[in-house]
Design an enzyme around this catalytic site. Structure first.
Site, mmCIF file in Angstrom:
data_model
loop_
_atom_site.group_PDB
_atom_site.id
_atom_site.type_symbol
_atom_site.label_atom_id
_atom_site.label_comp_id
_atom_site.label_asym_id
_atom_site.label_seq_id
_atom_site.Cartn_x
_atom_site.Cartn_y
_atom_site.Cartn_z
ATOM 1 N N MET A 35 0.843 -1.198 0.000
ATOM 2 C CA MET A 35 0.000 0.000 0.000
ATOM 3 C C MET A 35 0.879 1.249 0.000
ATOM 4 S SD MET A 35 -3.434 -0.968 2.013
ATOM 5 C CE MET A 35 -2.885 -0.720 3.681
ATOM 6 N N GLU A 40 11.761 -0.498 5.221
ATOM 7 C CA GLU A 40 12.698 -1.605 5.044
ATOM 8 C C GLU A 40 11.990 -2.975 5.006
ATOM 9 O OE1 GLU A 40 15.736 -0.946 4.100
ATOM 10 O OE2 GLU A 40 16.198 -3.097 4.004
ATOM 11 N N GLY A 41 10.815 -3.068 5.633
ATOM 12 C CA GLY A 41 10.056 -4.320 5.559
ATOM 13 C C GLY A 41 9.670 -4.631 4.113
ATOM 14 N N HIS A 42 9.129 -3.627 3.428
ATOM 15 C CA HIS A 42 8.758 -3.816 2.022
ATOM 16 C C HIS A 42 10.003 -4.092 1.172
ATOM 17 C CE1 HIS A 42 5.583 -0.835 3.470
ATOM 18 N NE2 HIS A 42 4.836 -1.831 3.032
ATOM 19 N N GLN A 66 -10.536 -2.867 2.009
ATOM 20 C CA GLN A 66 -10.203 -3.486 3.286
ATOM 21 C C GLN A 66 -10.352 -2.523 4.467
ATOM 22 O OE1 GLN A 66 -6.303 -4.368 1.642
ATOM 23 N NE2 GLN A 66 -5.350 -3.519 3.466
ATOM 24 N N GLY A 183 4.621 -10.432 3.919
ATOM 25 C CA GLY A 183 5.346 -10.353 5.185
ATOM 26 C C GLY A 183 4.611 -11.107 6.285
ATOM 27 N N LYS A 185 4.670 -10.219 9.185
ATOM 28 C CA LYS A 185 4.154 -9.241 10.142
ATOM 29 C C LYS A 185 2.626 -9.291 10.127
ATOM 30 C CE LYS A 185 3.599 -4.498 11.224
ATOM 31 N NZ LYS A 185 2.419 -4.258 10.386
HETATM 32 P P1 AMP Z 1 1.408 -2.992 3.458
HETATM 33 O O1 AMP Z 1 1.975 -1.940 2.577
HETATM 34 O O2 AMP Z 1 1.374 -2.614 4.907
HETATM 35 O O3 AMP Z 1 0.096 -3.533 2.946
HETATM 36 O O4 AMP Z 1 2.417 -4.210 3.393
HETATM 37 C C1 AMP Z 1 2.772 -4.796 2.176
HETATM 38 C C2 AMP Z 1 3.532 -6.065 2.461
HETATM 39 O O5 AMP Z 1 4.680 -5.775 3.250
HETATM 40 C C3 AMP Z 1 2.701 -7.082 3.264
HETATM 41 O O6 AMP Z 1 2.962 -8.386 2.780
HETATM 42 C C4 AMP Z 1 3.223 -6.893 4.670
HETATM 43 O O7 AMP Z 1 3.085 -8.046 5.472
HETATM 44 C C5 AMP Z 1 4.685 -6.602 4.386
HETATM 45 N N1 AMP Z 1 5.281 -5.910 5.536
HETATM 46 C C6 AMP Z 1 4.863 -4.764 6.107
HETATM 47 N N2 AMP Z 1 5.631 -4.466 7.183
HETATM 48 C C7 AMP Z 1 6.547 -5.449 7.289
HETATM 49 C C8 AMP Z 1 7.610 -5.727 8.205
HETATM 50 N N3 AMP Z 1 7.891 -4.920 9.236
HETATM 51 N N4 AMP Z 1 8.342 -6.852 8.012
HETATM 52 C C9 AMP Z 1 8.060 -7.688 6.985
HETATM 53 N N5 AMP Z 1 7.070 -7.486 6.090
HETATM 54 C C10 AMP Z 1 6.322 -6.386 6.241
#
Ligand code: AMP
Length: 321
Positions: A35, A40-42, A66, A183, A185
């Site tokens: 999104m 760094e997670g992404h 969602q 992730g 998470k």
């Molecule tokens: P989001 O942009 O929050 O929808 O996340 C996109 C993807 O990044 C999803 O698969 C999340 O689980 C993953 N993600 C977000 N934060 C983290 C994190 N801290 N560590 C690992 N993956 C992450």
């Protein structure tokens, strides 16, 4: 060193055309749905995707489907240019950023053959249920993963997993990847997606990637930007108490009610409000009373207006007890 700028595609037909052209050349495609407001997670998901495929597509799309009308869709952070620069800094970069304006706008032709840019505009402010029903664009098909979507985040966010499963299905049908990265998470989300891929026979390998944390242990999240410095300190109680719970479990304290109390009390004492603290089986996500097999301890908690989630897998080897 910056790599080449990714191609930005906003039209779903263009996106599918690109994927099919690449696949016809024998290339494999790795897909990282996000999104935006990347951290760094992404970035770690993208780096790992490079180990599994020739080409990388990252989607940046805040999915209104969602969010319920009371949630934070309108304040969800974004920084598209910053995101592109972060992606360019990754060795190998990414090939395409898929950035649709509105995946629920089918234009005047309800068959869905029209591009969704015809009416433009990003849905803002309300959940897609009301947007779509009011708009008359004709979206009425939803993907539900009936058991895994219940409980934990599904309980406090009733339309959340329906929205996630539906938009990920749409993205899979548009991008047609070989591999998709998620992730851990968002543990329940990862399991929901794994199950829908299996149950609906998508030919996509779903890979779960470990949680990336800041040095102080806080799980990285786009929503962390909304925490005040004080709330950010308070939020450390989540990871710290989960670690304490895991150590306690490893020492033989396997009663889940006691472990849940430990975490709930620590978060409350720090100033947070616990939404849920559940210890569940890693596969079925069913709550367990005692840890006898691999479990995951999942937590959601509010710090002011910010709702954070985190979790910790606990696997006790025979002999630990
Ligand atoms: P989001 O942009 O929050 O929808 O996340 C996109 C993807 O990044 C999803 O698969 C999340 O689980 C993953 N993600 C977000 N934060 C983290 C994190 N801290 N560590 C690992 N993956 C992450």
């Amino acid at each position: 060193m910056a790599t080449k700028e990714p191609e930005v595609i906003t039209d779903k037909h263009e996106m599918r055309k690109w994927s099919r052209a690449m696949r016809s050349q024998g290339k494999t495609i790795g897909f990282v749905p996000t999104m935006g407001y990347l951290h760094e997670g992404h970035i770690t998901l993208v780096r790992e995707a490079h180990n599994h495929s020739d080409l990388i597509v990252v989607s940046i799309y805040v999915n209104p489907g969602q969010f319920s009308p009371t949630e934070d869709l309108s304040t969800y952070p974004s920084d598209f240019r910053g995101d592109i620069e972060k992606l360019m800094a990754i060795p190998g970069g990414v090939d395409v950023v898929f950035h649709p304006h509105n995946l629920y706008d089918y234009g005047p032709n309800l068959s869905g053959d029209n591009g969704f840019e015809s009416k433009g505009g990003k849905l803002k402010g309300a959940g897609v249920v009301s947007c779509v029903e009011d708009s008359g664009f004709g979206h009425e098909t939803w993907v539900r993963v009936e058991n895994l979507e219940k409980g934990m985040c599904g309980e406090s966010r009733p339309v959340f997993f329906r929205g996630v499963a539906t938009v990920v299905t749409k993205l899979f049908n548009i991008v047609e990847p070989d591999v998709a990265m998620f992730g851990k998470k968002d543990y329940q989300q990862w399991r929901v997606i794994q199950r829908l891929v299996r149950d609906l026979d998508f030919s996509i390998k779903v890979i779960g990637s470990e949680i990336v944390r800041h040095n102080d242990g806080l799980a990285m999240s786009s929503r962390n930007v909304h925490l005040s410095p004080e709330q950010r300190q308070q939020a450390l109680s989540i990871n710290r108490s989960l670690l304490r719970a895991r150590i306690a479990a490893e020492k033989g304290h396997v009663n889940c009610q006691e472990l849940r109390d430990l975490v709930t009390k620590a978060i409350q004492e720090a100033g947070g409000k616990v939404d849920y603290a559940e210890i569940v089986d890693q596969e079925s996500l069913r709550a367990v009373e005692e840890i006898t097999s691999p479990v995951v301890f999942c937590v959601a908690a509010w710090f002011g207006k910010v709702r954070l989630i985190d979790n910790m897998e606990i696997c006790l080897r025979n002999g630990d007890l």
